[in-house]
Design a protein around this motif. Structure first.
Motif, short mmCIF file in Angstrom:
data_model
loop_
_atom_site.label_atom_id
_atom_site.label_comp_id
_atom_site.label_asym_id
_atom_site.label_seq_id
_atom_site.Cartn_x
_atom_site.Cartn_y
_atom_site.Cartn_z
N THR A 127 48.17 15.18 -5.39
CA THR A 127 47.64 15.15 -4.03
C THR A 127 46.67 13.99 -3.85
N HIS A 128 45.75 13.83 -4.79
CA HIS A 128 44.79 12.73 -4.71
C HIS A 128 45.51 11.37 -4.72
N GLU A 131 47.24 10.72 -1.45
CA GLU A 131 46.24 10.29 -0.47
C GLU A 131 45.85 8.84 -0.67
N ARG A 132 45.75 8.43 -1.92
CA ARG A 132 45.42 7.03 -2.23
C ARG A 132 46.53 6.10 -1.74
N ILE A 134 48.67 6.76 0.72
CA ILE A 134 48.61 6.77 2.19
C ILE A 134 47.51 5.83 2.67
N ALA A 135 46.36 5.86 2.03
CA ALA A 135 45.26 4.96 2.41
C ALA A 135 45.64 3.50 2.22
N ALA A 145 45.37 7.20 9.35
CA ALA A 145 45.97 7.93 8.23
C ALA A 145 47.16 8.79 8.66
N SER A 149 50.65 8.32 7.04
CA SER A 149 51.40 9.42 6.40
C SER A 149 52.84 9.43 6.87
#
Length: 188
Positions: A127-128, A131-132, A134-135, A145, A149
């Motif tokens: 998950t982390h 997210e990285r 996506i960023a 974001a 996504s």
């Protein structure tokens, strides 16, 4: 004679690299610890001096693979001076080369289906790292974001489908359609 300073970390990194390559190509459950260790040029007996279990290695391999993918995409974006960086990334990500080079490709399309059945530790790391990613995509495209996504989801989904079919023409068509839609998403 003792090992030189940093030896254990170098060995650990070789194991993580071998695991990332193996997981990208074969998934998590079809890859054994002895296979990973052999890929690192080591015997499987030394595995537990570096990792508590395979789950810990999966988590480390996810971190490594996302960092590797981001670096690769950033390098591609920086080399193309004529096109917007995000378009270069989209073109690379949804290229036949990336589709066919699973062992060095993005780990997201390779493991997403399996991660949902993994431990909470692995899912938290995944998950982390998602997210990285996506960023990274959002920043490169200069979009929020939510749109980032959607863009990454389009890219990953297009790549998954293109890798899944046995018809080369359909596979290439899926990549082309994904590229077109991804670029339109950025422009709107």
């Amino acid at each position: 004679m003792p090992y030189p300073k940093g030896h254990k970390m170098k060995v650990r990194n070789k194991i993580v690299e071998s695991a990332a390559k193996a997981f990208r190509t074969n998934g998590i459950h079809d890859v054994s610890v002895p296979f990973i260790m052999k890929g690192a040029g080591l015997t499987h007996g030394g595995f537990y001096s570096h990792f508590d279990n395979k789950e810990q290695l999966v988590a480390e391999a996810c971190r490594y693979a996302i960092s590797d993918t981001i670096a690769l995409l950033q390098e591609a974006a920086d080399q193309d001076k004529q096109n917007p960086k995000i378009n270069t990334v989209i073109d690379y990500y949804l290229s036949p080369y990336h589709r066919d080079q699973t062992e060095m490709g993005c780990i997201l399309p390779a493991l997403s289906g399996e991660i949902s059945r993994s431990s909470e530790e692995v899912r938290q790391v995944f998950t982390h790292e998602l997210e990285r990613m996506i960023a990274f995509i959002s920043n490169l495209a200069d979009i929020d974001a939510s749109k980032g996504s959607a863009l990454l989801s389009t890219m990953v989904g297009s790549l998954v489908l293109a890798r899944s079919v046995n018809d080369p023409k359909l596979s290439n068509s899926l990549l082309s359609a994904g590229k077109q839609y991804a670029k339109e998403l950025v422009m709107n």
